[in-house]
Design a protein around this motif. Structure first.
Motif: not given
Length: 145
Positions: A66-71, A55-64
């Motif tokens: 600071x979740x890791x990006x990528x797979x 999976x990928x975290x929705x880093x654009x929606x939950x940028x605050x």
């Protein structure tokens, strides 16, 4: 010119403090720390029911957050919670919600590092089954001669 010197003094003070803590550190034995120690029962049975996912975290929606990006690799927390409820913990992250205002976001997080002992137990269980089958096969071959 004095700032680099002060920085060196601060580093030296930190190192001395760490050394002092090390000298006074209390060594606690494992058998004192851990109670109710037991073998992991039926590890394969529980692992078979898990559904590994990517999976990928929705880093654009939950940028605050600071979740890791990528797979990412893991499990749906609901699936993991069914088999290993103690491996799912509610996590809270504080984030800024405007001037002088903060909020807490809470979500379930899988503690997948805790799966390592279960995986080792499962490998050992399967290896015992393989060894037993090898022995039975050898006996069958011997009796067929």
């Amino acid at each position: 010119m004095k700032q680099p010197f002060l920085g060196k003094i601060a580093i030296a003070a930190i190192l001395l403090s760490a050394a002092a803590l090390n000298v006074n550190a209390q060594k606690i034995q494992e058998q004192e720390l851990k109670i109710n120690v037991a073998d992991i029962s039926n590890p394969v049975k529980h692992l078979v029911n898990l559904e590994p996912i990517t999976f990928k975290y929705d880093v654009s929606k939950f940028n605050y957050l600071k979740l890791p990006s990528g797979n990412q690799y893991g499990f749906k927390t609901n699936n993991l919670k069914t088999e290993f409820p103690e491996m799912v913990k509610e996590t809270g992250k504080v984030y800024s919600a405007g001037k002088n205002n903060s909020k807490i976001a809470k979500y379930d997080e899988a503690q997948t590092q805790s799966l390592i002992p279960v995986l080792v137990a499962a490998i050992k269980e399967q290896q015992a089954q393989i060894d037993k089958l090898k022995k039975e096969l050898a006996q069958l071959k011997q009796s067929a001669k």
